[in-house]
Design a protein around this motif. Sequence first.
Motif, mmCIF file in Angstrom:
data_model
loop_
_atom_site.group_PDB
_atom_site.id
_atom_site.type_symbol
_atom_site.label_atom_id
_atom_site.label_comp_id
_atom_site.label_asym_id
_atom_site.label_seq_id
_atom_site.Cartn_x
_atom_site.Cartn_y
_atom_site.Cartn_z
ATOM 1 N N GLN A 1 0.759 -1.020 -0.052
ATOM 2 C CA GLN A 1 -0.008 0.098 -0.051
ATOM 3 C C GLN A 1 0.949 1.204 -0.140
ATOM 4 O OE1 GLN A 1 -3.284 0.553 0.233
ATOM 5 N NE2 GLN A 1 -3.940 -1.938 0.012
ATOM 6 N N VAL A 2 0.394 2.227 -0.545
ATOM 7 C CA VAL A 2 1.118 3.452 -0.822
ATOM 8 C C VAL A 2 -0.056 4.526 -0.620
ATOM 9 C CG1 VAL A 2 2.468 5.135 -2.355
ATOM 10 C CG2 VAL A 2 2.640 2.773 -2.366
ATOM 11 N N GLN A 3 0.486 5.654 0.245
ATOM 12 C CA GLN A 3 -0.420 6.636 0.764
ATOM 13 C C GLN A 3 0.389 7.881 0.161
ATOM 14 O OE1 GLN A 3 0.700 4.540 3.391
ATOM 15 N NE2 GLN A 3 -1.147 3.261 2.691
ATOM 16 N N LEU A 4 -0.493 8.928 -0.559
ATOM 17 C CA LEU A 4 0.045 9.870 -0.978
ATOM 18 C C LEU A 4 -0.766 11.252 -0.596
ATOM 19 C CD1 LEU A 4 -0.200 8.564 -4.912
ATOM 20 C CD2 LEU A 4 2.045 8.675 -3.240
ATOM 21 N N VAL A 5 -0.175 12.282 -0.301
ATOM 22 C CA VAL A 5 -0.893 13.493 0.036
ATOM 23 C C VAL A 5 -0.213 14.734 -0.614
ATOM 24 C CG1 VAL A 5 -1.136 14.865 2.180
ATOM 25 C CG2 VAL A 5 -0.870 12.266 2.467
ATOM 26 N N GLU A 23 3.841 13.754 -0.860
ATOM 27 C CA GLU A 23 4.697 13.064 0.019
ATOM 28 C C GLU A 23 3.954 11.663 -0.104
ATOM 29 O OE1 GLU A 23 4.854 14.503 4.006
ATOM 30 O OE2 GLU A 23 6.388 12.876 4.534
ATOM 31 N N ALA A 24 4.900 10.598 -0.327
ATOM 32 C CA ALA A 24 4.483 9.380 -0.459
ATOM 33 C C ALA A 24 4.912 8.761 0.954
ATOM 34 C CB ALA A 24 5.080 8.744 -1.363
ATOM 35 N N SER A 25 4.138 7.845 1.288
ATOM 36 C CA SER A 25 4.351 6.887 2.394
ATOM 37 C C SER A 25 3.869 5.512 2.359
ATOM 38 C CB SER A 25 3.842 7.306 3.870
ATOM 39 O OG SER A 25 2.440 7.652 3.737
ATOM 40 N N GLY A 26 4.179 4.808 3.181
ATOM 41 C CA GLY A 26 4.007 3.110 3.019
ATOM 42 C C GLY A 26 5.128 2.505 2.082
ATOM 43 N N SER A 27 4.573 1.616 1.333
ATOM 44 C CA SER A 27 5.521 0.649 0.588
ATOM 45 C C SER A 27 6.294 1.316 -0.413
ATOM 46 C CB SER A 27 4.863 -0.526 0.115
ATOM 47 O OG SER A 27 4.153 -1.264 1.254
ATOM 48 N N GLY A 71 12.100 15.577 -7.756
ATOM 49 C CA GLY A 71 11.653 14.761 -6.501
ATOM 50 C C GLY A 71 12.904 15.129 -5.667
ATOM 51 N N ASP A 72 12.491 14.599 -4.365
ATOM 52 C CA ASP A 72 13.410 14.732 -3.421
ATOM 53 C C ASP A 72 13.448 13.470 -2.600
ATOM 54 O OD1 ASP A 72 15.032 14.809 -1.060
ATOM 55 O OD2 ASP A 72 14.412 16.999 -0.661
ATOM 56 N N SER A 73 14.433 12.501 -2.903
ATOM 57 C CA SER A 73 14.091 10.990 -2.280
ATOM 58 C C SER A 73 14.220 10.958 -0.778
ATOM 59 C CB SER A 73 14.861 9.944 -3.000
ATOM 60 O OG SER A 73 16.537 10.694 -2.631
ATOM 61 N N ALA A 74 15.204 11.849 -0.308
ATOM 62 C CA ALA A 74 15.104 11.870 1.112
ATOM 63 C C ALA A 74 13.869 12.190 1.880
ATOM 64 C CB ALA A 74 16.383 12.919 1.617
ATOM 65 N N LYS A 75 13.102 12.975 1.255
ATOM 66 C CA LYS A 75 11.852 13.455 1.714
ATOM 67 C C LYS A 75 10.743 12.596 1.274
ATOM 68 C CE LYS A 75 13.236 18.055 2.778
ATOM 69 N NZ LYS A 75 12.850 19.575 2.466
ATOM 70 N N ASN A 76 10.977 11.624 0.370
ATOM 71 C CA ASN A 76 9.830 10.827 -0.350
ATOM 72 C C ASN A 76 8.851 11.773 -0.962
ATOM 73 O OD1 ASN A 76 11.037 8.406 0.694
ATOM 74 N ND2 ASN A 76 10.050 8.586 2.823
ATOM 75 N N THR A 77 9.289 12.892 -1.844
ATOM 76 C CA THR A 77 8.301 13.795 -2.047
ATOM 77 C C THR A 77 8.724 14.062 -3.580
ATOM 78 O OG1 THR A 77 8.062 14.670 0.018
ATOM 79 C CG2 THR A 77 7.474 16.145 -1.871
ATOM 80 N N VAL A 78 7.464 14.308 -4.175
ATOM 81 C CA VAL A 78 7.739 14.659 -5.512
ATOM 82 C C VAL A 78 6.972 16.178 -5.793
ATOM 83 C CG1 VAL A 78 7.006 14.373 -8.159
ATOM 84 C CG2 VAL A 78 7.749 12.250 -6.597
ATOM 85 N N TYR A 94 -3.700 15.795 -9.177
ATOM 86 C CA TYR A 94 -3.706 14.603 -8.542
ATOM 87 C C TYR A 94 -2.295 13.987 -8.616
ATOM 88 C CZ TYR A 94 -8.928 14.620 -8.525
ATOM 89 O OH TYR A 94 -9.947 14.690 -8.314
ATOM 90 N N CYS A 95 -1.773 13.390 -7.468
ATOM 91 C CA CYS A 95 -0.427 12.891 -7.502
ATOM 92 C C CYS A 95 -0.647 11.211 -7.706
ATOM 93 C CB CYS A 95 0.341 12.889 -6.169
ATOM 94 S SG CYS A 95 1.870 12.241 -5.991
ATOM 95 N N ASN A 96 0.113 10.586 -8.544
ATOM 96 C CA ASN A 96 -0.038 9.153 -8.831
ATOM 97 C C ASN A 96 1.338 8.419 -8.658
ATOM 98 O OD1 ASN A 96 0.785 7.330 -11.550
ATOM 99 N ND2 ASN A 96 -1.532 6.922 -10.595
ATOM 100 N N ALA A 97 0.892 7.147 -7.981
ATOM 101 C CA ALA A 97 2.022 6.361 -8.029
ATOM 102 C C ALA A 97 1.738 4.965 -8.433
ATOM 103 C CB ALA A 97 2.626 6.081 -6.489
ATOM 104 N N ARG A 98 2.582 4.367 -9.403
ATOM 105 C CA ARG A 98 2.291 3.147 -9.930
ATOM 106 C C ARG A 98 3.297 1.961 -9.243
ATOM 107 N NH1 ARG A 98 0.786 2.462 -15.957
ATOM 108 N NH2 ARG A 98 -0.818 3.206 -15.156
#
Length: 115
Positions: A1-5, A23-27, A71-78, A94-98
């Motif tokens: 699961q991935v959460q995007l805010v 900001e992404a969180s989860g897997s 993107g900033d990988s240290a912050k898990n943010t796009v 909308y932010c999208n993650a595949r």
Amino acid sequence: QVQLVESGGGLVQPGGSLRLSCEASGSIFSIAAMGWYRQAPGKQRELVAAFTPGGSTNYARSVKGRFTISGDSAKNTVYLQMNALKPEDTAVYYCNARVMLVDYWGQGTQVTVSS
């Protein structure tokens, strides 16, 4: 699961700028690609900008040269830096993650370009 805010939307005058954050969180280790889409009233959701699985970027023709995805990988943010905004950029973004063949979406953030 991935959460995007998402955050950063708002009202801006034509020619102005906004920066959206996601900001992404989860897997997050399982994310293959991330990007931004938008949906205007009465229209289909469309790609704005995205990182491909290979790490390159794609932009919609209508935003090329005005918008930049980063993107900033240290912050898990796009981020989506939007410059020279036009009224036709008005939409919910909308932010999208595949992950594999599954798309995850954020809740959306409204961008309104109007004088």
